[in-house]
Design a protein around this motif. Structure first.
Motif, short mmCIF file in Angstrom:
data_model
loop_
_atom_site.label_atom_id
_atom_site.label_comp_id
_atom_site.label_asym_id
_atom_site.label_seq_id
_atom_site.Cartn_x
_atom_site.Cartn_y
_atom_site.Cartn_z
N LEU A 192 0.82 -1.21 0.00
CA LEU A 192 0.00 0.00 0.00
C LEU A 192 0.86 1.26 0.00
O LEU A 192 0.61 2.19 -0.77
N THR A 193 1.86 1.30 0.86
CA THR A 193 2.71 2.49 0.90
C THR A 193 3.56 2.61 -0.36
O THR A 193 3.80 3.70 -0.86
N ARG A 194 3.98 1.47 -0.91
CA ARG A 194 4.79 1.50 -2.13
C ARG A 194 3.98 1.98 -3.33
O ARG A 194 4.54 2.51 -4.30
N ALA A 195 2.66 1.78 -3.30
CA ALA A 195 1.81 2.31 -4.36
C ALA A 195 1.93 3.82 -4.44
O ALA A 195 1.77 4.42 -5.51
N VAL A 196 2.23 4.45 -3.31
CA VAL A 196 2.44 5.90 -3.26
C VAL A 196 3.89 6.24 -3.54
O VAL A 196 4.21 7.02 -4.44
N ALA B 268 -5.35 21.92 -1.97
CA ALA B 268 -3.97 21.62 -2.34
C ALA B 268 -2.96 22.41 -1.52
O ALA B 268 -1.77 22.32 -1.74
N SER B 269 -3.47 23.18 -0.58
CA SER B 269 -2.55 23.96 0.27
C SER B 269 -1.98 23.09 1.36
O SER B 269 -2.51 22.04 1.69
N SER B 270 -0.88 23.51 1.93
CA SER B 270 -0.25 22.75 3.00
C SER B 270 -1.07 22.91 4.27
O SER B 270 -1.90 23.79 4.40
N PRO C 215 -0.62 10.33 -11.06
CA PRO C 215 -1.69 10.60 -10.10
C PRO C 215 -1.79 9.49 -9.06
O PRO C 215 -1.61 8.32 -9.37
N ILE C 216 -2.07 9.88 -7.83
CA ILE C 216 -2.05 8.91 -6.74
C ILE C 216 -3.25 7.98 -6.74
O ILE C 216 -3.13 6.79 -6.44
N VAL C 217 -4.43 8.48 -7.08
CA VAL C 217 -5.64 7.66 -6.95
C VAL C 217 -5.61 6.46 -7.89
O VAL C 217 -5.89 5.33 -7.47
N PRO C 218 -5.26 6.60 -9.18
CA PRO C 218 -5.16 5.41 -10.03
C PRO C 218 -4.13 4.41 -9.53
O PRO C 218 -4.33 3.19 -9.64
N ALA C 219 -3.01 4.90 -8.97
CA ALA C 219 -1.98 4.00 -8.45
C ALA C 219 -2.53 3.19 -7.29
O ALA C 219 -2.29 1.97 -7.19
N ASP D 228 4.67 13.04 0.59
CA ASP D 228 4.96 13.22 -0.82
C ASP D 228 4.82 14.70 -1.19
O ASP D 228 3.72 15.25 -1.14
N PRO D 229 5.91 15.37 -1.56
CA PRO D 229 5.84 16.81 -1.84
C PRO D 229 5.00 17.15 -3.07
O PRO D 229 4.55 18.29 -3.22
N ASP D 230 4.76 16.18 -3.94
CA ASP D 230 3.96 16.44 -5.13
C ASP D 230 2.46 16.49 -4.83
O ASP D 230 1.68 16.96 -5.66
N LEU D 231 2.06 16.01 -3.66
CA LEU D 231 0.63 15.90 -3.36
C LEU D 231 0.10 17.09 -2.59
O LEU D 231 -0.99 17.58 -2.85
N SER D 232 0.82 17.54 -1.61
CA SER D 232 0.53 18.81 -0.93
C SER D 232 -0.91 18.91 -0.44
O SER D 232 -1.63 19.84 -0.76
N ARG D 233 -1.34 17.94 0.34
CA ARG D 233 -2.65 17.99 0.99
C ARG D 233 -2.46 18.15 2.49
O ARG D 233 -1.38 17.93 3.03
N THR D 234 -3.52 18.53 3.18
CA THR D 234 -3.44 18.65 4.63
C THR D 234 -3.35 17.26 5.25
O THR D 234 -3.71 16.26 4.64
N VAL D 235 -2.88 17.22 6.48
CA VAL D 235 -2.78 15.96 7.21
C VAL D 235 -4.15 15.31 7.32
O VAL D 235 -4.30 14.10 7.15
#
Length: 214
Positions: free
Chosen positions: A73-77, A191-193, A85-89, A141-148
């Motif tokens: 699961l973590t390796r998919a990310v 998409a903000s931090s 894109p993360i969701v298809p992965a 992942d710096p490319d995703l940039s979502r809140t915790v």
């Protein structure tokens, strides 16, 4: 003469698999509660201490691929192609896990889990741990940039997608149905931090940290 490390690892893996296969066979033949750790060790022809060196508890014998699933699961990310894109992965990985867990012979195992409070509790704690590891990988992942909060929510949705699809009449269709909702939820997240004081980051598990991209 020192045994080569590769051979030692193969022997350890073979012993672990033998113990897990023996335990599952005994549990299905006699009932989970009727089989003890010593019964499994004797049938597998290993010492009890050897069994516990591979599995921390009786419940863990049923979920012997727990750590492998968490790593996948973590390796998919962390292992996806740059800017993929993360969701298809994640959807691909959940499809693969669901296919694995709904194959021939899986129904009696899941029936045993449902009928055992101890196994249900273990599975629930396992799912929460997997969700936290996945949330950490997403948040880092710096490319995703979502809140915790967004990362933790999406991670739990993904883990729930696996559980729901596994129980569905058409698991493949169920994965796609749930992931359509996950995709929509991901798109509307900010998409903000994370804002200051937004709460602690998910705690890293060893398997999640070990699989992060450099």
């Amino acid at each position: 003469m020192t045994e080569p490390s590769g051979r030692r690892e193969r022997k350890k893996a073979a012993t672990r698999q033998k113990i897990a296969d023996t335990a599952l066979r005994l549990f299905l033949e006699r009932g989970y509660d009727a089989v003890g750790i010593r019964d499994v060790a004797a049938e597998a022809d290993v010492a009890v201490t050897t069994l516990f060196s591979h599995f921390a508890s009786k419940e863990a014998l049923v979920f012997e691929q727990d750590e492998d699933f968490e790593r996948r699961l973590t390796r998919a990310v962390t292992g996806r192609a740059p800017h993929e894109p993360i969701v298809p992965a994640l959807r691909r990985e959940i499809h693969a896990l669901v296919r694995h867990c709904t194959g021939d012979g899986a129904a009696p195992v899941w029936r045993m889990i449902v009928e055992s409070p101890a196994l249900r509790d273990y599975e629930e704690s396992m799912r929460l741990r997997h969700a936290e590891s996945l949330a950490t990988a997403i948040a880092d992942d710096p490319d995703l940039s979502r809140t915790v909060t967004a990362c933790r929510a999406i991670a739990r949705f993904v883990i729930d997608a696996y559980a729901l699809a596994r129980e569905a009449a058409d698991p493949e269709a169920a994965v796609d149905e749930v992931f359509a909702m996950i995709e929509a939820a991901w798109e509307v997240t900010s998409a903000s931090s994370a804002p200051a004081g937004g709460g602690p980051r998910p705690v890293k598990t060893p398997s999640a940290a070990a699989t992060q991209r450099g």
